[in-house]
Design a protein around this motif. Sequence first.
Motif, PDB file in Angstrom:
ATOM      1  N   ALA A   1      -0.420  15.238 -34.099  1.00  0.00           N
ATOM      2  CA  ALA A   1       0.309  15.944 -35.165  1.00  0.00           C
ATOM      3  C   ALA A   1       1.790  15.595 -35.029  1.00  0.00           C
ATOM      4  CB  ALA A   1       0.106  17.441 -35.011  1.00  0.00           C
ATOM      5  N   VAL A   2       2.477  15.417 -36.163  1.00  0.00           N
ATOM      6  CA  VAL A   2       3.913  15.112 -36.116  1.00  0.00           C
ATOM      7  C   VAL A   2       4.644  16.207 -35.336  1.00  0.00           C
ATOM      8  CG1 VAL A   2       5.994  14.820 -37.532  1.00  0.00           C
ATOM      9  CG2 VAL A   2       3.833  13.813 -38.294  1.00  0.00           C
ATOM     10  N   SER A   3       4.210  17.434 -35.520  1.00  0.00           N
ATOM     11  CA  SER A   3       4.886  18.571 -34.874  1.00  0.00           C
ATOM     12  C   SER A   3       4.912  18.436 -33.344  1.00  0.00           C
ATOM     13  CB  SER A   3       4.216  19.875 -35.294  1.00  0.00           C
ATOM     14  OG  SER A   3       2.851  19.818 -34.973  1.00  0.00           O
ATOM     15  N   GLU A   4       3.936  17.720 -32.785  1.00  0.00           N
ATOM     16  CA  GLU A   4       3.893  17.568 -31.318  1.00  0.00           C
ATOM     17  C   GLU A   4       4.959  16.609 -30.797  1.00  0.00           C
ATOM     18  OE1 GLU A   4      -0.078  16.882 -29.470  1.00  0.00           O
ATOM     19  OE2 GLU A   4      -0.818  17.224 -31.489  1.00  0.00           O
ATOM     20  N   LEU A   5       5.494  15.775 -31.695  1.00  0.00           N
ATOM     21  CA  LEU A   5       6.457  14.757 -31.239  1.00  0.00           C
ATOM     22  C   LEU A   5       7.869  15.014 -31.733  1.00  0.00           C
ATOM     23  CD1 LEU A   5       3.620  12.966 -31.234  1.00  0.00           C
ATOM     24  CD2 LEU A   5       5.321  11.240 -30.734  1.00  0.00           C
ATOM     25  N   GLU A   6       8.073  16.141 -32.328  1.00  0.00           N
ATOM     26  CA  GLU A   6       9.368  16.425 -32.953  1.00  0.00           C
ATOM     27  C   GLU A   6      10.527  16.249 -31.977  1.00  0.00           C
ATOM     28  OE1 GLU A   6       9.711  19.020 -36.732  1.00  0.00           O
ATOM     29  OE2 GLU A   6       8.967  20.224 -35.059  1.00  0.00           O
ATOM     30  N   GLY A   7      11.624  15.693 -32.494  1.00  0.00           N
ATOM     31  CA  GLY A   7      12.828  15.552 -31.677  1.00  0.00           C
ATOM     32  C   GLY A   7      13.014  14.163 -31.089  1.00  0.00           C
ATOM     33  N   THR A   8      11.950  13.342 -31.075  1.00  0.00           N
ATOM     34  CA  THR A   8      12.079  11.979 -30.534  1.00  0.00           C
ATOM     35  C   THR A   8      13.057  11.179 -31.402  1.00  0.00           C
ATOM     36  OG1 THR A   8       9.732  12.134 -29.973  1.00  0.00           O
ATOM     37  CG2 THR A   8      10.727   9.921 -29.870  1.00  0.00           C
ATOM     38  N   PRO A   9      14.136  10.616 -30.831  1.00  0.00           N
ATOM     39  CA  PRO A   9      15.094   9.849 -31.639  1.00  0.00           C
ATOM     40  C   PRO A   9      14.437   8.606 -32.254  1.00  0.00           C
ATOM     41  CG  PRO A   9      16.002  10.361 -29.473  1.00  0.00           C
ATOM     42  CD  PRO A   9      14.546  10.713 -29.429  1.00  0.00           C
ATOM     43  N   VAL A  10      14.817   8.315 -33.488  1.00  0.00           N
ATOM     44  CA  VAL A  10      14.197   7.215 -34.235  1.00  0.00           C
ATOM     45  C   VAL A  10      15.276   6.196 -34.612  1.00  0.00           C
ATOM     46  CG1 VAL A  10      13.005   6.630 -36.390  1.00  0.00           C
ATOM     47  CG2 VAL A  10      12.363   8.696 -35.143  1.00  0.00           C
ATOM     48  N   ASP A  11      15.078   4.930 -34.232  1.00  0.00           N
ATOM     49  CA  ASP A  11      16.063   3.881 -34.531  1.00  0.00           C
ATOM     50  C   ASP A  11      15.860   3.281 -35.914  1.00  0.00           C
ATOM     51  OD1 ASP A  11      17.252   3.677 -31.769  1.00  0.00           O
ATOM     52  OD2 ASP A  11      15.130   3.376 -31.342  1.00  0.00           O
ATOM     53  N   GLN A  12      14.611   3.220 -36.324  1.00  0.00           N
ATOM     54  CA  GLN A  12      14.326   2.516 -37.574  1.00  0.00           C
ATOM     55  C   GLN A  12      13.189   3.200 -38.328  1.00  0.00           C
ATOM     56  OE1 GLN A  12      11.971  -1.111 -37.322  1.00  0.00           O
ATOM     57  NE2 GLN A  12      13.473  -2.205 -38.568  1.00  0.00           N
ATOM     58  N   VAL A  13      13.302   3.201 -39.654  1.00  0.00           N
ATOM     59  CA  VAL A  13      12.212   3.693 -40.507  1.00  0.00           C
ATOM     60  C   VAL A  13      11.949   2.613 -41.551  1.00  0.00           C
ATOM     61  CG1 VAL A  13      11.517   5.443 -42.188  1.00  0.00           C
ATOM     62  CG2 VAL A  13      12.833   6.128 -40.171  1.00  0.00           C
ATOM     63  N   CYS A  14      10.688   2.203 -41.698  1.00  0.00           N
ATOM     64  CA  CYS A  14      10.344   1.179 -42.702  1.00  0.00           C
ATOM     65  C   CYS A  14       9.299   1.762 -43.651  1.00  0.00           C
ATOM     66  CB  CYS A  14       9.767  -0.063 -42.046  1.00  0.00           C
ATOM     67  SG  CYS A  14      10.908  -0.886 -40.951  1.00  0.00           S
TER      68      CYS A  14
END
Length: 638
Positions: free
Chosen positions: A280-293
């Motif tokens: 679930a996205v909620s389990e990974l919340e807060g992880t910094p993201v460098d790129q979105v495609c």
Amino acid sequence: MKQTVAEKVVANHLAHGKMVAGEEIALKIDHTLTQDSTGTLAYLEFEAMGVPKVKTELSLSFVDHNMLQNDFRNADDHRYLQGVAAKYGIVFSRPGNGICHQLYLERFAKPGATLLGSDSHTPTAGGMGMIAIGAGGLDVAAAMAGEPFYLEMPSITGIKLTGKLAPFVSAKDVILQILRQLTVKGGVNKILEYTGSGVKTLSVPERGTITNMGTETGATTSIFPSDESTQAFLRAQGREEQWCELGADEGAKYAETLDVDLGKVEPLIALPHSPDNVKAVSELEGTPVDQVCIGSCTNSSLRDLKIVSALLKGKKVSENTSLTVSAGSRQAMQNLAASGELEVLIASGARILENACGPCIGIGQAPTSEGVSLRTFNRNFKGRSGTQDAKVYLVSPETAVAAALTGKITDPRKLDKIPQISMPEKFVLSDAMFIYPSAKSAVAKVVMGPNIKPLPTFQPLPSKLTGGVLLKTGDNVSTDDILPGGSEIMSLRSNIPEISKYTFIHTDKTFACRALEKGGDFIVGGENYGQGSSREHAALAPKFLGVKAIIAKSFARIHMANLVNFGILPLTFVDKKDYEKIAQGDVLDLDVRELTEHLCVKNLTKGTSVEVNLSLTELEKSIVKAGGKLAAIKAKQK
Ligand code: MIC
Ligand code: SF4
């Protein structure tokens, strides 16, 4: 007899065999599609068959993968493909027009038809109520020559959808949930057929997202019924006359069933490095993201881009995150431009890329070292993005935008209210980048640039294989592992001697040299060997390097067919534990005078032996014996 949707289409196209799961059948193919990176080989193979014109109702050649023209090579490939299309009666989609699966769904897909495509995501068209199957180029070439397509009749899994998706949850989350359950091998030799009251809540492009990524379960294909939504989509595309209703009979039987309550699906995310590694996205919340495609054949329809634009409206992309958007088609792009939604994307800071596969196959936009990249794509195999140590996550467009705005993995349900988007009743139609064959074009010149090399020819299978194990791999080895994508290697797709040097390059740099210098007939693999792309280069390159047999715990469908087509024996362990009894470097000995169902492999190094299965039809055996399908076709012509 009461039939499912898949059975109805199969029955209408049955050219050989009985429609019983596990039996060999052959299907009449109405349409074919190729894309440039598998297409050059497919057309070299087609030309070798000596057929003056394609014999299908419709054949299409798209250019969407190798779009970076770093030097003459890709441009030469495009010119070759355009010449072939004109000469043999094929519709040509010019570079820049968009991604084959999106374009096909918009402009050519029609309920009840069959499509064979030299790309593993061909099942996208199942969203239109078609049987659409991915295959190697040689099988597609044979279909263009009028041959039926041989396959094992899959069993049919009914996936019953009920309820309605909640705000910020979309089709991508549905298929991620199914992948979590089925895994990357749970769909092998199955058709995933969608049923239930939830079907009508999904539009054709949303269905296309689900059938597209059904490929990642290993399924032969996926299919939706054709209903009023299908009719509305075709009407908006100006093609309503191609609509027909297609539904399962009341009481039709499925080999197995799976229930998905759409209302309970939550935003999901596939973690590195496998599409079935879902949380679930909620389990990974807060992880910094460098790129979105955002883009790819999975999530690049007008619906997806509209929601992206609506969510970005008046906001700015986080300064530590790069956002790229590639539309699936010129049509989607033009509609976005006409409605002003493109301007919103530009103003937000999104980087607008060409309408093509692009970052999905490592053609540009490689992430930073150890970078976290959230992508709306369908595959996150290690290194596929172009950065070996990048961490690629697969998400919906909604989750992608949430990360682009906040700079970290964020549950999209935390964004403001979901904006309402409206789909046009009639799309702005844009067919200018299709070139239709005409009487005049039949005399077109086919120009082959210097990087387009003739197909290698191979000898018949010897009676005995004695050689070393060149490589022993683990489970789920993908064709990206066998022969990676990316701009450097993909520009060699028309040059087998050169591309062969990159075989297993990221797994073992010495593979190609060892194979050429010392020789060695065998590779040993784990479960689901050859999952992923349909690229026949992953069979042809090892063959060119001398590999004659692969012993694995199990094979992915398309790759196994490609191995047969190029004369490599696909063997499976009778007892999977015997995998432990063979080490890399061991010398094996196999008598193949008789291609019986069970064979005995002697391990000369260890003085032991293991039993293996050879599950091939008589036709397939004759192909392997002849040294591959082209050799078999030529032998038949003599
Ligand atoms: C992929 O997504 O892996 C590709 C690139 O589209 C391949 C085809 C290819 O390797 O050219 C596929 O899916 O079959
Ligand atoms: Fe192109 Fe990616 Fe789709 Fe393959 S999965 S066809 S590379 S967009």
